[in-house]
Design an enzyme around this catalytic site. Structure first.
Site, PDB file in Angstrom:
ATOM      1  CE  LYS A  85      -4.369  -0.049   2.582  1.00  0.00           C
ATOM      2  NZ  LYS A  85      -5.340   0.193   3.640  1.00  0.00           N
TER       3      LYS A  85
HETATM    4  C1  E4P Z   1      -8.505   1.194   3.035  1.00  0.00           C
HETATM    5  O1  E4P Z   1      -7.825  -0.134   3.201  1.00  0.00           O
HETATM    6  C2  E4P Z   1      -7.968   1.328   4.650  1.00  0.00           C
HETATM    7  O2  E4P Z   1      -7.339   0.343   5.398  1.00  0.00           O
HETATM    8  C3  E4P Z   1      -9.391   1.360   5.818  1.00  0.00           C
HETATM    9  O3  E4P Z   1     -10.659   1.472   5.226  1.00  0.00           O
HETATM   10  C4  E4P Z   1      -9.242   2.934   6.220  1.00  0.00           C
HETATM   11  O4  E4P Z   1     -10.346   3.848   6.139  1.00  0.00           O
HETATM   12  P1  E4P Z   1     -10.674   4.739   7.649  1.00  0.00           P
HETATM   13  O5  E4P Z   1      -9.623   5.106   8.630  1.00  0.00           O
HETATM   14  O6  E4P Z   1     -11.429   5.746   6.866  1.00  0.00           O
HETATM   15  O7  E4P Z   1     -11.297   3.728   8.817  1.00  0.00           O
END
Ligand code: E4P
Length: 235
Positions: A85
């Protein structure tokens, strides 16, 4: 459409893998922290083994492009199903497209993350990201409609035959899942607490209760019928 679990909780992932609905897992540093992962390598290796061939997203932990590249190459050696990521920009607003592109050129799968707009999504796809992660809840935080962003990106991906797959994350409620699915998400990454809510329905429970009660009555009737036949043949 695929379902990923947005979690590093081994028990929860095992539970939902056994139900046959999990196609992959996404994590980020906040999720790792919340789910008690103290050693990133150990945590990532355990999750990737659990998942078999299914993808596991692990996020870099630096703002520095060179450090991102080094971390990504290291993470990718931990298991074949690890996808890296990379945020679309770092916290200073510097583009991370070069990192995304560089890694994909090296054959490392990239999940371009923290995407909040159509323009960010199409640039990430152009740079070669395997996945573009649109954060629905955070799009909504800013007063924008996540369904519109998802639909527009999906139309663009289809129109230009981009191989990028749209992941919708930042799910805050069950209705967000339905909206993302109907807006054209290829994948929705779901925090595990929403899965029991998706499968349950009070009227289904009532319906099944009625069937079970009637089945008991039918069995009783059959038992009585058999007993009556046995009694008459004994005479
Ligand atoms: C997605 O890959 C992320 O891990 C996650 O959904 C982030 O969302 P949030 O930090 O707004 O909960």
């Amino acid at each position: 459409m695929q379902i990923f679990i947005d979690s590093a909780n081994v028990k929860q992932i095992e539970t939902w893998l056994a139900q046959g609905v999990v196609d992959g897992v996404t994590t980020n540093p906040s999720i790792m922290f919340k789910d008690g992962v103290t050693d990133l390598e150990d945590g990532a290796r355990r999750l990737s083994t659990l998942l078999g061939d299914r993808p596991l997203s692990v996020e870099v932990t630096s703002n520095d492009h060179a450090v991102m590249m080094v971390q990504a190459r290291t993470f990718a050696t931990w298991a074949r199903n690890i996808v890296i990521k990379i945020p679309i920009i770092n916290e200073f607003g510097e583009s991370c497209l070069g990192v995304i592109h560089g890694l994909t050129q090296e054959g490392i799968g990239v999940n371009a993350t923290a995407i909040l707009s159509f323009n960010q999504a199409i640039l990430a796809a152009k740079a070669g990201a395997t996945y573009v992660s649109i954060f629905a809840g955070r799009v909504a935080d800013e007063g924008n409609d996540p369904a519109v962003v998802i639909r527009n990106v999906r139309n663009w991906v289809d129109e230009w035959e981009s191989p990028a797959r749209i992941i919708v994350g930042s799910i805050r409620s069950v209705i967000d899942i339905q909206s993302a699915a109907l807006a054209g998400a290829h994948i929705i990454t779901i925090p595990p607490q929403f899965l029991p809510k998706m499968v349950d329905h009070k009227y289904t429970r009532e319906t099944v209760r009625q069937f079970v009660q009637d089945a008991e009555k039918t069995m009783e009737q059959m038992r009585k019928g058999k007993a009556a036949v046995a009694g008459s043949t004994a005479l």
